[in-house]
Design a protein around this motif. Structure first.
Motif, PDB file in Angstrom:
ATOM      1  N   UNK A 141       0.800  -1.226   0.000  1.00  0.00           N
ATOM      2  CA  UNK A 141       0.000   0.000   0.000  1.00  0.00           C
ATOM      3  C   UNK A 141       0.831   1.275   0.000  1.00  0.00           C
ATOM      4  N   UNK A 142       2.140   1.180  -0.266  1.00  0.00           N
ATOM      5  CA  UNK A 142       3.015   2.357  -0.185  1.00  0.00           C
ATOM      6  C   UNK A 142       3.600   2.702  -1.548  1.00  0.00           C
ATOM      7  N   UNK A 143       2.982   3.649  -2.276  1.00  0.00           N
ATOM      8  CA  UNK A 143       3.517   4.049  -3.579  1.00  0.00           C
ATOM      9  C   UNK A 143       4.919   4.635  -3.450  1.00  0.00           C
ATOM     10  N   UNK A 144       5.737   4.416  -4.463  1.00  0.00           N
ATOM     11  CA  UNK A 144       7.106   4.937  -4.587  1.00  0.00           C
ATOM     12  C   UNK A 144       8.097   4.289  -3.623  1.00  0.00           C
ATOM     13  N   UNK A 145       7.635   3.545  -2.640  1.00  0.00           N
ATOM     14  CA  UNK A 145       8.548   2.980  -1.643  1.00  0.00           C
ATOM     15  C   UNK A 145       9.370   1.845  -2.236  1.00  0.00           C
ATOM     16  N   UNK A 146      10.562   1.636  -1.676  1.00  0.00           N
ATOM     17  CA  UNK A 146      11.384   0.492  -2.054  1.00  0.00           C
ATOM     18  C   UNK A 146      10.919  -0.694  -1.217  1.00  0.00           C
ATOM     19  N   UNK A 147      10.152  -1.588  -1.839  1.00  0.00           N
ATOM     20  CA  UNK A 147       9.519  -2.684  -1.125  1.00  0.00           C
ATOM     21  C   UNK A 147      10.446  -3.884  -1.039  1.00  0.00           C
ATOM     22  N   UNK A 148      10.480  -4.521   0.112  1.00  0.00           N
ATOM     23  CA  UNK A 148      11.199  -5.777   0.305  1.00  0.00           C
ATOM     24  C   UNK A 148      10.181  -6.775   0.842  1.00  0.00           C
ATOM     25  N   UNK A 149       9.689  -7.650  -0.037  1.00  0.00           N
ATOM     26  CA  UNK A 149       8.559  -8.529   0.275  1.00  0.00           C
ATOM     27  C   UNK A 149       9.082  -9.937   0.538  1.00  0.00           C
ATOM     28  N   UNK A 150       8.867 -10.482   1.741  1.00  0.00           N
ATOM     29  CA  UNK A 150       9.343 -11.835   2.040  1.00  0.00           C
ATOM     30  C   UNK A 150       8.695 -12.876   1.129  1.00  0.00           C
ATOM     31  N   UNK A 151       9.511 -13.772   0.600  1.00  0.00           N
ATOM     32  CA  UNK A 151       9.037 -14.848  -0.260  1.00  0.00           C
ATOM     33  C   UNK A 151       9.251 -16.195   0.405  1.00  0.00           C
ATOM     34  N   UNK A 152      10.416 -16.407   1.029  1.00  0.00           N
ATOM     35  CA  UNK A 152      10.737 -17.687   1.635  1.00  0.00           C
ATOM     36  C   UNK A 152      11.554 -18.563   0.703  1.00  0.00           C
TER      37      UNK A 152
END
Length: 372
Positions: free
Chosen positions: A111-122
């Motif tokens: 939900x955070x536009x422009x942010x550098x996202x680090x999304x856990x995958x596993x």
């Protein structure tokens, strides 16, 4: 105008990993556009593609989809030569909201536009995998909290910069303890702090943007030794008073939207330097990793700020109620995106100011409570 700022009086690092898996997902993805539908009303993993879309790229920046609102559905395959023990999906800026899945496993909504996202995958096995993404550009309160239609710039849909799958690794933070002696503190996230001196060091500054590389936890870390201080309403860099000269810069271009190229980034910085400038304010959101790398390398000081504009002001909330400052989720997202921005950009000697809540109504008690 009110902007809450934090002066960062430390030296930062830019970490370059060696020996850790890093797979780029840039390029052409299978694509379908669902007009008028948010990500909650589309099928993330079961759709018939109608064409391809470039990543990075904004699907509404040109052609038949220019300025149309809806959800872009993306799909592509990628292969791993070796398994990943703990994979992370890194998205360097997207808009406005997104949802991801890998091999049919949902990774949640972002939900955070422009942010550098680090999304856990596993864990990911060696071999072929399929990644799915749904990205919408619809501004619709209360579903969308951080992107408001009265903000003074256009919100594009798509991926603004790179998308990668990487092996999770601890972050490294380096602080200058004494710019006169080259003494630094190295902190590995989740580990211990250590102090070391850099022999024959050179300071980082706009005039001489010297970058130093050391090895930490089996990887190379690039950083700049410099110290920033605010005293008596003046700013000092490495003990010398500095005057900031520059301009505001939006991440926007008529043909590519927010997915600006490295060539354009370099041109903007070259023009700034040619005019005798030394400073850029990144308005009004987190800046891309590559842009900050270039500022480090070219000697440009940066004011970076998290996404916000005019929140709580009567001249906008009278037309676009309610005031976001009274919404608990909006406030939580503001704190979260600002914290993650500072962590993500902590590694760059160019970043000397972090700002948030640009032009918010600081006279309101609810704004002060959020700032505090």
């Amino acid at each position: 105008m009110f902007v809450k700022t934090i002066l960062l009086a430390v030296a930062f690092v830019s970490a370059v990993s060696v020996g850790f898996a890093d797979v780029s997902l840039d390029g052409d993805w299978e694509f379908r556009f669902e007009e008028g539908k948010p990500i909650e009303k589309v099928s993330l993993t079961n759709f018939a593609a109608t064409g391809t879309m470039r990543v990075p790229g904004c699907f509404d920046a040109g052609g038949e989809l220019r300025f149309r609102r809806g959800t872009g559905l993306y799909r592509r395959t990628f292969a791993l030569a070796e398994p990943m023990k703990d994979a992370v999906l890194v998205v360097d800026g997207m808009g406005i909201r997104s949802m991801f899945a890998i091999d049919g496993r949902n990774l949640g909504i972002q939900a955070c536009p422009y942010a550098r996202l680090e999304i856990p995958v596993g864990p990911l096995a060696a071999g072929e995998h399929t990644i799915f993404a749904a990205v919408d550009n619809i501004m619709e309160w209360p579903r969308v909290k951080l992107a408001r239609p009265y903000y003074d710039f256009y919100f594009y849909g798509g991926f603004y910069h790179g998308v990668r799958i990487v092996e999770k690794e601890p972050k490294v933070f380096v602080r200058t303890l004494d710019y006169r002696t080259g003494e630094i503190e190295v902190e590995v996230e989740g580990g211990e702090k250590s102090v070391r001196k850099i022999p024959n060091f050179k300071l980082w500054s706009p005039e001489e943007p010297n970058l130093t590389t050391i090895e930490v936890a089996g990887r190379k870390v690039r950083f700049g030794i410099r110290q920033v201080e605010a005293r008596d309403r003046k700013i000092y860099l490495n003990g010398r008073q500095i005057f900031l000269k520059g301009f505001n810069r939006h991440e926007s271009e008529i043909s590519s939207g927010a997915a600006t190229s490295e060539t354009l980034m370099r041109q903007d910085l070259q023009r700034l330097k040619a005019l005798g400038g030394n400073f850029i304010r990144g308005a009004h959101y987190q800046q891309s990793e590559r842009f900050l790398d270039l500022c480090d390398e070219m000697g440009v000081l940066v004011w970076e700020e998290s996404l916000g504009w005019g929140n709580g002001q009567s001249y906008v909330n009278n037309r676009f109620p309610p005031s976001e400052l009274t919404d608990a989720e909006f406030c939580d997202l503001q704190v979260a995106q600002t914290r993650e921005m500072v962590r993500a950009s902590f590694n760059h000697p160019s970043v000397i100011i972090s700002g948030f809540l640009n032009e918010c109504n600081s006279a309101k008690p609810e704004c002060k409570a959020l700032v505090d």
